[in-house]
Write an enzyme that holds these catalytic residues in place. Structure first.
Site, PDB file in Angstrom:
ATOM      1  N   GLY A 172       5.481  -4.565  -4.460  1.00 38.09           N
ATOM      2  CA  GLY A 172       6.326  -5.421  -5.300  1.00 38.09           C
ATOM      3  C   GLY A 172       5.582  -6.706  -5.612  1.00 38.09           C
ATOM      4  O   GLY A 172       4.894  -7.246  -4.759  1.00 38.09           O
ATOM      5  N   ASN A 174       3.590  -5.072   3.603  1.00 41.52           N
ATOM      6  CA  ASN A 174       3.389  -4.184   4.749  1.00 41.52           C
ATOM      7  C   ASN A 174       2.755  -2.837   4.432  1.00 41.52           C
ATOM      8  O   ASN A 174       1.775  -2.449   5.061  1.00 41.52           O
ATOM      9  CB  ASN A 174       4.720  -3.975   5.458  1.00 41.52           C
ATOM     10  N   GLY A 175       3.321  -2.128   3.453  1.00 42.41           N
ATOM     11  CA  GLY A 175       2.787  -0.808   3.114  1.00 42.41           C
ATOM     12  C   GLY A 175       1.348  -0.922   2.645  1.00 42.41           C
ATOM     13  O   GLY A 175       0.465  -0.168   3.072  1.00 42.41           O
ATOM     14  N   ASP A 220       9.437 -11.239   0.890  1.00 44.90           N
ATOM     15  CA  ASP A 220      10.285 -10.932   2.053  1.00 44.90           C
ATOM     16  C   ASP A 220       9.872 -11.657   3.336  1.00 44.90           C
ATOM     17  O   ASP A 220      10.646 -11.715   4.291  1.00 44.90           O
ATOM     18  CB  ASP A 220      10.275  -9.424   2.338  1.00 44.90           C
ATOM     19  N   HIS A 234      15.780  -5.741   2.322  1.00 43.96           N
ATOM     20  CA  HIS A 234      16.371  -4.477   2.770  1.00 43.96           C
ATOM     21  C   HIS A 234      16.331  -4.336   4.278  1.00 43.96           C
ATOM     22  O   HIS A 234      17.298  -3.912   4.904  1.00 43.96           O
ATOM     23  CB  HIS A 234      15.643  -3.286   2.131  1.00 43.96           C
TER      24      HIS A 234
HETATM   25  O1  F6P Z   1       9.510  -6.121  -1.206  1.00 44.96           O
HETATM   26  C1  F6P Z   1       9.971  -7.006  -2.151  1.00 44.96           C
HETATM   27  C2  F6P Z   1      11.307  -6.588  -2.687  1.00 44.96           C
HETATM   28  O2  F6P Z   1      11.636  -7.464  -3.734  1.00 44.96           O
HETATM   29  C3  F6P Z   1      12.442  -6.501  -1.678  1.00 44.96           C
HETATM   30  O3  F6P Z   1      12.989  -7.748  -1.325  1.00 44.96           O
HETATM   31  C4  F6P Z   1      13.400  -5.626  -2.407  1.00 44.96           C
HETATM   32  O4  F6P Z   1      14.270  -5.025  -1.495  1.00 44.96           O
HETATM   33  C5  F6P Z   1      12.505  -4.643  -3.097  1.00 44.96           C
HETATM   34  O5  F6P Z   1      11.243  -5.281  -3.221  1.00 44.96           O
HETATM   35  C6  F6P Z   1      12.923  -4.202  -4.470  1.00 44.96           C
HETATM   36  O6  F6P Z   1      12.045  -3.222  -4.890  1.00 44.96           O
HETATM   37  P1  F6P Z   1      11.816  -2.760  -6.390  1.00 44.96           P
HETATM   38  O7  F6P Z   1      11.105  -3.865  -7.116  1.00 44.96           O
HETATM   39  O8  F6P Z   1      10.977  -1.553  -6.268  1.00 44.96           O
HETATM   40  O9  F6P Z   1      13.155  -2.524  -6.991  1.00 44.96           O
END
Ligand code: F6P
Length: 359
Positions: free
Chosen positions: A11, A113-114, A137, A181
């Site tokens: 992200g 993390n990933g 996060d 999350h």
């Molecule tokens: O990891 C960053 C984050 O924005 C989290 O806070 C959120 O839960 C998630 O990514 C949302 O993911 P995506 O952008 O794939 O909808």
């Protein structure tokens, strides 16, 4: 000639460009030999398929204040890393082959993390990798801070501030859903900064009765409105006690669009108060980095750039107890940094009268 690959993965966040700028500037400033930078497009995918653009001083000029990532990003889940792609390509071997073909000396991975798990894997496979702690996060193990987190707190706090005026006019309860999350760093910080009455985070499972009690107590004290900040991944005590499989099945059965809607429905039913939902969503990752993020991103990039010139790799750039440092990738890969329910901030928030829905 030094050859450095850079990629942004997972992200996005506000300070990715600012960090890349700092890496490029530091290396060009400090290195005695010339340097070339290969910016891989769309995260690890660019490294896999050899899609890149060259970066130099002018490419990163002006990026300090620009959100998003000029390289693009994507999620390439670690759990699928050893599964071949749709054309049968071995992903790890493909990444190693691009690195070798371009004769790279280092690979900088700006990721959460990933992405850092993959960075560690590539480091174990013999590439020289440096990780930089990106995520709104703030859940990266081994560092007190990540870039993106400060700007996300600002945006989430502003969302709470803005909702408060309309909540007050109408005397309503508002449930504001904040990103997180698995961890509750942004809801906790923004909830305190925004003066929430209730903060619900994954690390502190809640009971509906306690949430209702907190809202009623605020009303008794003369509050015209109430603000409940809820993390995307907040769970009840009952859900927390379920075996993982059962919990997953329960989540799959949910019909509300998200946790905030379920909570708002329940609050309205139990208190009789008009209750609304507000979700700032991806605005929390958007726009320009704030001043704190710009500074931290610049520090991270400088530490990485300096290490490259020194010839060091295999670590995550981190801030520990206020000091910039290098932490081995192997020590942080695969671990999450959770909010400690016993931490000072949680305790002080409770002392202020903020409810976490658990007591
Ligand atoms: O990891 C960053 C984050 O924005 C989290 O806070 C959120 O839960 C998630 O990514 C949302 O993911 P995506 O952008 O794939 O909808």
């Amino acid at each position: 000639m030094l050859r450095i690959g850079i990629l942004t993965s997972g992200g996005d966040c506000q300070a990715l460009n600012a960090t890349m700028r700092a890496i490029v500037r530091t290396v060009l400033n400090e290195s005695k030999e010339p340097a070339e930078f290969y910016g891989f497009l769309d995260g690890y995918r660019g490294l896999m398929y050899g899609h890149y653009r060259k970066l130099d001083w002018t490419d990163v000029s002006g990026l300090l204040t620009v959100g998003g990532t000029i390289l693009g990003t994507s999620r390439t889940p670690f759990k699928y890393l050893d599964q071949p792609d749709e054309h049968g390509l071995n992903k790890v071997e493909a990444m190693k082959s691009t690195y070798r073909r371009l004769k790279l000396d280092y690979l900088c991975v700006l990721g959460g993390n990933g992405s850092l798990k993959t960075a560690n894997r590539l480091n174990e496979e013999g590439l020289k990798v440096i990780g930089l702690p990106k995520t709104i996060d703030n859940d990266t193990w081994g560092t007190d801070m990540t870039f993106g987190f400060p700007s996300a707190i600002d945006i989430a706090t502003k969302a709470i501030d803005d909702i408060k005026t309309t909540a007050s006019s109408h005397g309503r309860v508002f449930v504001i859903e904040i990103m997180g999350h698995k961890v509750g760093w942004i809801p906790l910080y923004a909830g305190v900064a925004g003066g929430a009455d209730v903060i619900l985070i994954p690390e502190i499972p809640y009971e509906m009765d306690k949430v209702v009690k907190a809202i009623e107590q605020r009303e008794k004290r003369g509050g015209r409105f109430a603000i409940v900040v809820v993390a995307e991944g907040a769970i009840t005590k009952e859900e927390a006690a379920l075996p993982k499989k059962e919990y997953k099945a329960r989540v799959a059965q949910r019909t509300d669009p998200s946790v905030a809607y379920a909570l708002a429905r329940e609050i309205e039913a139990r208190t009789g108060r008009e209750t609304r939902v507000a979700i700032p969503g991806h605005t929390q990752r958007g726009g320009a980095p704030d001043a704190e993020d710009r500074i931290f991103a610049s520090q991270c990039g400088a530490v990485a750039g300096h290490a490259i010139v020194e010839g060091d790799s295999g670590f995550l750039v981190a801030k520990v107890d206020g000091k910039m440092t290098r932490v081995p990738l192997a020590d942080i890969a695969g671990k999450l940094k959770y909010v400690d329910p016993e931490s000072d901030l949680v305790r002080e928030a409770r002392e202020l009268g903020i409810s976490f829905g658990d007591e």
